[in-house]
Scaffold this active site. Structure first.
Site: not given
Length: 394
Positions: A71, A74, A126, A237
């Protein structure tokens, strides 16, 4: 005639006689602490530490090999959505988006949400379905959005990145997987951090929103523990898939500037806390091993002679340049400069006639161009003749 030919040839070969001045400086900064360069002991299979301002890599462990990045993908998805300038628009949920696997917001086909609210869902918790909603809204399909992702990654300077999904779920098309190197993810993050809205999003603790009808209300909370456990943390993140393992891309303001750390494949369940340990070690390594040093090139205000010009000299100059760089005791800085000592008329304003550069370990990190500050036309033959006659008879 032969004299004029010799003069023109002399002007044509002028640059061959430019003197290049090279000064090599040993970096022995007065008062600079001397640190033992003990590299961190990490769990991650790939890691990298980058200075956000200069892009300088301060540490890497298999940092240029592509791996699944989960993720953390992202980050790039959010960048493209923000650059599409559509935060106030409503995005519709497709069947494809609604069927994405968890972690998810559990949006339903036909629902509509403001893009700006979905960005919080994307970056704070997320959600995989949210990523697809955003991708389809911006580009029309996941496939077209992936094309934009790869084009943007190449523009940023990524070397080994290839993206298939906007949410970072493991995917493979014709033998190419959704993956990037730690270096690529640091570059993407450095680019993202230049966007103030992105920084605002990743630092948000909680966000509450509704769908278009107002009947469904959701609250998302920031799952990034790094914000709480490291002083100066900015974000960024987390990520996990079965293939990628635990991943994290972090950023923090430290005493040596803004640093970006990347850890990939940092353990598998139940060892989800190893990514925080590795990230702290990387940030501490940067802060304790390097010193923030100002590299500078002073402003230039000079004159150069003009051959066959109506003026004997013209003004040239260069702007002051400076840059803060993290430097350790092993680093070496060198400076090089040159400037033409004679130019041939006609000369136009803003013509480059020299430069100064600063190198860190042989790589240029700072550069200044010296330009002409005025025009100078060429003397006509009649003017030269009149001047000669004037001198001869007077």
């Amino acid at each position: 005639m032969h004299t004029l030919y010799r003069e023109n040839k002399e002007c044509a070969n002028m640059k061959k006689r430019i003197t290049l001045l090279m000064i090599v400086l040993s970096v022995l900064f007065a008062g600079m602490p001397v640190y033992a360069k003990e590299e961190p002991d990490l769990h991650a299979r790939a890691a990298l530490l980058m200075d956000a301002a200069t892009g300088r890599v301060l540490y890497e462990k298999d940092g240029y090999t592509p791996y699944a990045v989960a993720s953390t993908t992202k980050i790039l998805t959010a960048v493209l959505v923000l650059e599409a300038d559509c935060e106030e628009e409503y995005a519709s949920v497709s069947a494809n988006a609604a069927k994405q696997p968890k972690v998810k917001l559990y949006v339903k086909k036909g629902e509509k949400y403001k893009v700006k609210d979905l960005l919080y869902s994307l970056l704070l918790e997320s959600h995989n379905d949210t990523a697809v909603v955003l991708a389809e809204h911006v580009a029309g399909s996941v496939e077209k959005f992936a094309e934009r992702m790869n084009a943007k990654a190449a523009e940023i300077g990524c070397r080994n990145a290839y993206f298939i999904t906007p949410n970072g779920l493991d995917a493979d098309i014709q033998g190419k997987a959704n993956q990037a190197s730690a270096y690529d993810m640091a570059l993407i993050t450095s680019y993202a951090l230049q966007n103030e809205r992105f920084v605002e999003l990743i630092r948000t603790k909680e966000h509450t929103f509704t769908d278009e009808t107002g009947r469904r209300q959701e609250q998302v909370s920031n799952a990034n523990r790094f914000l709480d456990i490291y002083d100066g943390a900015i974000g960024v993140k987390t990520g996990f898939t079965n293939l990628a393992g635990y991943c994290f891309v972090g950023a923090a303001e430290t005493k040596v500037g803004k640093l970006i750390c990347v850890v990939l494949g940092c353990g598998w369940p139940p060892k989800k806390n190893l990514k925080w340990q590795d990230s702290e070690k990387l940030m501490d390594y940067g802060a304790n091993t390097f010193e923030r040093v100002l590299l500078e090139i002073p402003p230039v205000t000079k004159t150069v002679k003009v051959k066959k010009g109506k003026k004997e000299n013209i003004s040239v100059g260069g702007e002051r340049m400076e840059l803060f760089v993290p430097v350790c005791e092993e680093d070496r800085i060198s400076k090089a400069m040159f400037m033409e000592h004679l130019v041939c008329a006609p000369v136009e304003n803003n013509k480059a006639v020299g430069w100064s550069k600063v190198y860190l370990n042989g790589e240029m990190v700072l550069g200044q161009t010296i330009f002409t500050k005025e025009n100078c036309s060429e003397k006509r033959f009649s003017e030269c003749l009149q001047k000669i006659l004037h001198r001869f008879y007077i």
